[in-house]
Design an enzyme around this catalytic site. Sequence first.
Site, PDB file in Angstrom:
ATOM      1  CG  HIS A 128      -1.994   1.016   1.201  1.00 44.98           C
ATOM      2  ND1 HIS A 128      -1.785   2.331   1.532  1.00 44.98           N
ATOM      3  CD2 HIS A 128      -3.300   0.908   0.851  1.00 44.98           C
ATOM      4  CE1 HIS A 128      -2.929   2.991   1.389  1.00 44.98           C
ATOM      5  NE2 HIS A 128      -3.856   2.163   0.980  1.00 44.98           N
ATOM      6  CG  ASP A 159      -7.875  -2.590  -2.692  1.00 46.04           C
ATOM      7  OD1 ASP A 159      -8.974  -2.090  -2.435  1.00 46.04           O
ATOM      8  OD2 ASP A 159      -6.836  -1.915  -2.819  1.00 46.04           O
TER       9      ASP A 159
HETATM   10  C1  MLT Z   1      -8.164   3.965  -0.013  1.00 49.31           C
HETATM   11  O1  MLT Z   1      -8.806   3.433   0.893  1.00 49.31           O
HETATM   12  O2  MLT Z   1      -8.529   5.029  -0.550  1.00 49.31           O
HETATM   13  C2  MLT Z   1      -6.989   3.231  -0.564  1.00 49.31           C
HETATM   14  O3  MLT Z   1      -6.409   2.411   0.384  1.00 49.31           O
HETATM   15  C3  MLT Z   1      -6.016   4.085  -1.312  1.00 49.31           C
HETATM   16  C4  MLT Z   1      -5.262   5.150  -0.559  1.00 49.31           C
HETATM   17  O4  MLT Z   1      -5.489   5.452   0.587  1.00 49.31           O
HETATM   18  O5  MLT Z   1      -4.376   5.740  -1.210  1.00 49.31           O
END
Ligand code: MLT
Length: 428
Positions: free
Chosen positions: A307, A364
């Site tokens: 992430h 995800d």
């Molecule tokens: C989110 O929940 O929006 C995703 O994990 C992506 C992010 O935070 O960049």
Amino acid sequence: MSDNAKLIYDGQEYEFPVVTGSENESAIDIAKLRGSTGLITLDPGFKNTGSTSSAITFLDGEEGILRYRGYRIEDLAEKSSFLEVAYLLIYGELPNQSEYENFTKEITHHTLVHEDIKKILEGFPSNSHPMGVLSSLICALTAFYPDSLVPNRSEEEINLSIVRLIAKMPTFAAWAYKNEVGHPVNYPDNQLDYCSNFLKMMFALPAEKYDADPVVASALDKLLILHADHEQNCSTSTVRVVGSSQASIYASISAGINALWGPLHGGANQSVIEMLEAIKADGGDAKKYLDKAKDKNDPFRLMGFGHRVYKNFDPRAKIIKKAADEVLGKLGVNDPVLDIAKELEYAALNDQYFIDRKLYPNVDFYSGIIYRALGIPTEMFTVMFALGRLPGWIAQWKEMRENGEPIGRPRQVYVGANEREYVSMNKR
Ligand code: MLT
């Protein structure tokens, strides 16, 4: 620690204030940088740029912490409901009993959409991706509620738009799916809770009786909470930037849905299941695909791992993993794709390459798995993410407006051609 940061440039020294947030994160305030030095900063992807000061969501990627308005995501996922969390994000405090009842009543009251929306829906080819349909229908609300185009609306008018959005989003989401599969749309059932109503609109068929499974509805409610906000991610930043031009709230949220759609953002949950399907079709050897992911010369990319901000386990992923195990057990789901996911997860968590790079399965990875177990079709996964993220987008849009933030207008370093003379067509 000093309250200022110094910059030495071209023999001159400049000082810029350092601002500190409530969790001691510090930032150099460069609002006067260009005016005093002639310089701008260059930060592709804005990875080091704070675009705003926000009081909504705190996350610490190193420690794996996520809080909405100061409340731990673990507590909210376990003890709260999605509409309660939506209220918290948008209005800043957990609702008391009567505030919660009024909010829920208002939302339930506005679930129905104008009949003409069906005509717009019918204009989409049946193979349209539901995300495109959803963003179009949300944007179409500007036509049904043109008052939303007026920038200086009262708080009461804004609140009505907020309620309409939360109320109608499940109807649009379910209808986008019905359009895709060629089934007649279902109208909302205001006797049902938020998630059961959505499930009924999505899955009920005229020829059969349908009752939403409470296990599925409750798992969905938890998933929506986990997706409800994530500070200044791509779609949220989009909502704030579009809103900063004083575009309608509906247009701003529609833009957020489009930003979420991409496979590098919300679309990743769909990509995870597509990847697992491809591994299954190739014999189901998880180890082989881990090796491919490690091979720099192999174009294969392991979806759902790592992430941008978490360098530790994504706290949402931990909760979803536990929920996924419970739901799979309760529903008695037996699915070879889910077995491959488990093997992949186990192998990656025990592989030094992934450990060294802190490549943990992210939200995800597990959300795709649980949505599949709940019977949600793959192309609807990102729509589910949008349903969950809606209160976060709204809260961020509202905060941007209340802070009186200026229009979003980044600069650039120009690297194109210098001035040159126009060459007529016959001389080129
Ligand atoms: C989110 O929940 O929006 C995703 O994990 C992506 C992010 O935070 O960049």
